[in-house]
Design an enzyme around this catalytic site. Sequence first.
Site, PDB file in Angstrom:
ATOM      1  N   SER A  69     -65.767  -7.107   1.831  1.00 43.54           N
ATOM      2  CA  SER A  69     -64.718  -6.131   1.571  1.00 43.54           C
ATOM      3  C   SER A  69     -63.726  -6.788   0.615  1.00 43.54           C
ATOM      4  O   SER A  69     -64.118  -7.349  -0.406  1.00 43.54           O
ATOM      5  CB  SER A  69     -64.054  -5.694   2.888  1.00 43.54           C
ATOM      6  OG  SER A  69     -63.033  -4.760   2.656  1.00 43.54           O
ATOM      7  N   TYR A  83     -60.821   1.593  -5.818  1.00 45.10           N
ATOM      8  CA  TYR A  83     -61.394   0.333  -5.347  1.00 45.10           C
ATOM      9  C   TYR A  83     -61.009   0.075  -3.897  1.00 45.10           C
ATOM     10  O   TYR A  83     -61.863  -0.270  -3.055  1.00 45.10           O
ATOM     11  CB  TYR A  83     -60.930  -0.828  -6.227  1.00 45.10           C
ATOM     12  CG  TYR A  83     -61.414  -2.174  -5.746  1.00 45.10           C
ATOM     13  CD1 TYR A  83     -62.751  -2.544  -5.915  1.00 45.10           C
ATOM     14  CD2 TYR A  83     -60.557  -3.061  -5.109  1.00 45.10           C
ATOM     15  CE1 TYR A  83     -63.213  -3.775  -5.462  1.00 45.10           C
ATOM     16  CE2 TYR A  83     -61.009  -4.295  -4.655  1.00 45.10           C
ATOM     17  CZ  TYR A  83     -62.338  -4.645  -4.830  1.00 45.10           C
ATOM     18  OH  TYR A  83     -62.799  -5.858  -4.367  1.00 45.10           O
ATOM     19  N   LYS A 133     -63.355  -0.280  -0.390  1.00 45.08           N
ATOM     20  CA  LYS A 133     -63.323  -1.446   0.489  1.00 45.08           C
ATOM     21  C   LYS A 133     -62.810  -1.097   1.888  1.00 45.08           C
ATOM     22  O   LYS A 133     -63.215  -1.723   2.875  1.00 45.08           O
ATOM     23  CB  LYS A 133     -62.490  -2.568  -0.152  1.00 45.08           C
ATOM     24  CG  LYS A 133     -63.130  -3.137  -1.415  1.00 45.08           C
ATOM     25  CD  LYS A 133     -64.561  -3.614  -1.163  1.00 45.08           C
ATOM     26  CE  LYS A 133     -65.193  -4.287  -2.364  1.00 45.08           C
ATOM     27  NZ  LYS A 133     -66.562  -4.783  -2.079  1.00 45.08           N
TER      28      LYS A 133
END
Length: 279
Positions: A135, A150, A154
């Site tokens: 992650s 993004y 994650k």
Amino acid sequence: MEKKVWFITGASKGLGLSLVKKLLGEGYLVAATSRNIIELQEAVEADRNVFLPLAMNLTDEKSIEQAIKDTVTHFGQVDVIVNNAGYGLTGALEELTDAEIRQNFDINVFGSINVIRKAMPYLRKQKSGHIFNISSIGGFTGLFPGFGSYCATKFAVHGFSESLYEDVKPFGIHVTIVSPGYFRTNFLEESSLNVPKNEIAEYTNVRASQDTHQNSYNGNQNGDPEKAAAAFIEVANMPEPPLHLFLGQDAYDFANAKIAMVQQDMDKVKTLAVSTGFN
């Protein structure tokens, strides 16, 4: 102790490449994947008895299935899965197109899920294994202007990994979510950090954040990828490895700030919030 067989995605550069080299140096057997197998073969020079480079497309389930099958055929088993492949994407959510965001999820989220889905039959059968899902500290706290897509990918990795941890526990399989801070890799370079095709001038805070990451942080990150690789190996050899692995002092600082912020928000409205049940 018997050396484990590792399967690492996105291994031609960055943390993935550092991990491959560290593992081979310590006598482990490694299968590593990349979209560009030539780049991977040039980056890692090792005997085929201990290193298996594989071309793999994360958006193609058959490609993933074949890569894992080839690993088991070559080494006889697979023990540790490292879902490392992924890329960064900057841009305010308003700036990013549907296609840009979906592609980010296709690689960072669905690619890892596809690998897990294809690896699990082997891990279940042998009743052992360890899955590392990479992650980011941006998957625990999203307070980074211009990193909404993004961070969302994650956060998704973080979420499905926690559930996966419970899914596979009965089979003796471990899961670890790795949340690195800033490590000195190529992640902030053009090859790994995409920018929006259609920038909106009003987002000056986003442009400032983008500029800082590309021109100030890049090449000056405090995290040492070689030490990160050593941490992976040590955690993989723990009898009871952690579910959450934050890497770097900055990751710890960001995580503690997020935890304090959530606790403060909860306390601020606790009386109101807990009064919402049926009397």
